[in-house]
Scaffold this motif. Structure first.
Motif, PDB file in Angstrom:
ATOM      1  N   THR A  31     -55.588  25.469 -41.654  1.00 57.21           N
ATOM      2  CA  THR A  31     -55.808  24.636 -42.420  1.00 57.21           C
ATOM      3  C   THR A  31     -56.548  24.704 -43.776  1.00 57.21           C
ATOM      4  O   THR A  31     -57.193  25.697 -44.062  1.00 57.21           O
ATOM      5  N   PRO A  32     -55.658  24.761 -44.460  1.00 62.03           N
ATOM      6  CA  PRO A  32     -56.001  24.727 -46.370  1.00 62.03           C
ATOM      7  C   PRO A  32     -57.579  23.963 -46.518  1.00 62.03           C
ATOM      8  O   PRO A  32     -57.233  22.547 -45.759  1.00 62.03           O
ATOM      9  N   SER A  33     -57.899  24.689 -47.062  1.00 61.09           N
ATOM     10  CA  SER A  33     -59.400  23.888 -47.499  1.00 61.09           C
ATOM     11  C   SER A  33     -59.749  22.350 -47.960  1.00 61.09           C
ATOM     12  O   SER A  33     -60.456  21.521 -47.569  1.00 61.09           O
ATOM     13  N   SER A  87     -50.732  15.940 -42.827  1.00 64.47           N
ATOM     14  CA  SER A  87     -51.806  17.808 -42.749  1.00 64.47           C
ATOM     15  C   SER A  87     -53.069  16.780 -41.882  1.00 64.47           C
ATOM     16  O   SER A  87     -53.528  17.492 -40.797  1.00 64.47           O
TER      17      SER A  87
END
Length: 102
Positions: free
Chosen positions: A86-88, A15
């Motif tokens: 996008t995840p923090s 990721s």
């Protein structure tokens, strides 16, 4: 030499790599002003991609040392959506490594 994606199978690392790569896929975007009528926006997209495939244009770009690897507007929108999703935690990890200068 292997690329980063080949060196890990960790989903968190993948990721992070994907997030870090995004700017390279859309480095020099062309944009039109807001509120362009949809038919004109489509005409601009079509003309741009046709220009990028034109033999004389590509030959001239090669003579000038310009890499021609265009992507269309739909691909840019996909990249922007991926960026926004996008995840923090991934962004925080990216910034901790050196993505954000303070």
């Amino acid at each position: 030499m292997p690329i980063a994606r080949e060196l890990t199978s960790d989903p968190g690392a993948l990721s992070l790599i994907e997030f870090a790569e995004l700017p390279f896929f859309m480095a020099l975007p062309f944009a039109a002003p807001p509120d362009v009528p949809p038919d004109r926006a489509q005409a601009l997209r079509t003309a741009f991609m046709a220009m990028c495939r034109d033999k004389a244009f590509v030959e001239e770009a090669e003579k000038l040392g310009i890499d021609m690897s265009p992507i269309d507007g739909a691909a840019i929108l996909t990249f922007l959506a991926r960026t926004a999703a996008t995840p923090s935690a991934v962004i925080a990890r990216y910034n901790a490594i050196g993505g954000e200068k303070k």
